[in-house]
Design a protein around this motif. Structure first.
Motif, PDB file in Angstrom:
ATOM      1  N   TYR A   9     -97.276  20.012 -17.598  1.00  0.00           N
ATOM      2  CA  TYR A   9     -95.672  20.556 -17.205  1.00  0.00           C
ATOM      3  C   TYR A   9     -95.651  21.962 -16.429  1.00  0.00           C
ATOM      4  O   TYR A   9     -96.707  22.611 -16.374  1.00  0.00           O
ATOM      5  CB  TYR A   9     -95.164  21.184 -18.750  1.00  0.00           C
ATOM      6  N   THR A  56     -92.124  17.263 -17.551  1.00  0.00           N
ATOM      7  CA  THR A  56     -93.276  16.922 -16.714  1.00  0.00           C
ATOM      8  C   THR A  56     -92.585  16.182 -15.476  1.00  0.00           C
ATOM      9  O   THR A  56     -91.716  16.043 -15.436  1.00  0.00           O
ATOM     10  CB  THR A  56     -94.190  15.419 -17.705  1.00  0.00           C
ATOM     11  N   ASP A 109     -97.692  18.703 -25.862  1.00  0.00           N
ATOM     12  CA  ASP A 109     -96.545  18.803 -25.649  1.00  0.00           C
ATOM     13  C   ASP A 109     -96.123  20.613 -25.081  1.00  0.00           C
ATOM     14  O   ASP A 109     -96.833  21.256 -24.679  1.00  0.00           O
ATOM     15  CB  ASP A 109     -95.611  19.625 -26.813  1.00  0.00           C
ATOM     16  N   GLU A 110     -94.259  20.413 -24.581  1.00  0.00           N
ATOM     17  CA  GLU A 110     -94.254  22.230 -23.944  1.00  0.00           C
ATOM     18  C   GLU A 110     -94.915  23.175 -24.354  1.00  0.00           C
ATOM     19  O   GLU A 110     -94.902  24.132 -24.186  1.00  0.00           O
ATOM     20  CB  GLU A 110     -92.644  21.936 -23.259  1.00  0.00           C
ATOM     21  N   ARG A 112    -103.480  13.529 -29.769  1.00  0.00           N
ATOM     22  CA  ARG A 112    -102.118  13.040 -28.517  1.00  0.00           C
ATOM     23  C   ARG A 112    -102.476  13.246 -27.215  1.00  0.00           C
ATOM     24  O   ARG A 112    -103.359  13.940 -26.656  1.00  0.00           O
ATOM     25  CB  ARG A 112    -101.131  14.453 -29.300  1.00  0.00           C
TER      26      ARG A 112
END
Length: 125
Positions: A24, A82, A55-56, A19
């Motif tokens: 962030y 983001t 991801d966060e 991914r």
């Protein structure tokens, strides 16, 4: 070379496509801990960080882990999204902030961009 000698891709590699990382913007509230490097009279601090992750949640986990290894005491983390998400909200992002975000992405790291110590008299206002 026969087919028997050809290495086969692992099932894990085929099942889990890589991914893309993103950066962030996080604000971390710190409490005190011995050896944390904060001013002696500070009651804690706030840190503005840029952290990479898929991801966060991953960015938060990595940030907390890095801060703990630096003898800091993270109490709470607030995510602000983001670069793309922040721009969609109409926020202006200056070139210095963009450069720090790109550095975090390129280095797959956590960048502490700003530290604001808190003092007891700050709480009384």
């Amino acid at each position: 070379m026969s087919k028997e000698n050809t290495p086969k891709p692992s099932k894990d590699a085929a099942a889990k496509p890589k991914r893309a990382q993103d950066v962030y913007t996080l604000v971390v509230e710190l409490g005190r801990r011995e050896g944390d490097g904060l001013p002696t009279s500070a009651t804690g601090a706030g840190l503005l960080c840029y952290a990479s992750g898929v991801d966060e949640a991953e960015a938060v986990r990595e940030t907390v882990a890095v801060l703990k290894t630096a003898d800091m005491n993270p109490l709470e983390v607030t995510g602000y999204g983001t670069l793309t998400e922040r721009e969609a909200q109409g926020l202006e992002i200056d070139e210095e902030e963009r450069a720090l975000m790109m550095r975090a992405l390129e280095e797959n790291s956590v960048i502490v961009a700003q530290m604001t110590p808190y003092f007891a008299e700050d709480d009384e206002t």
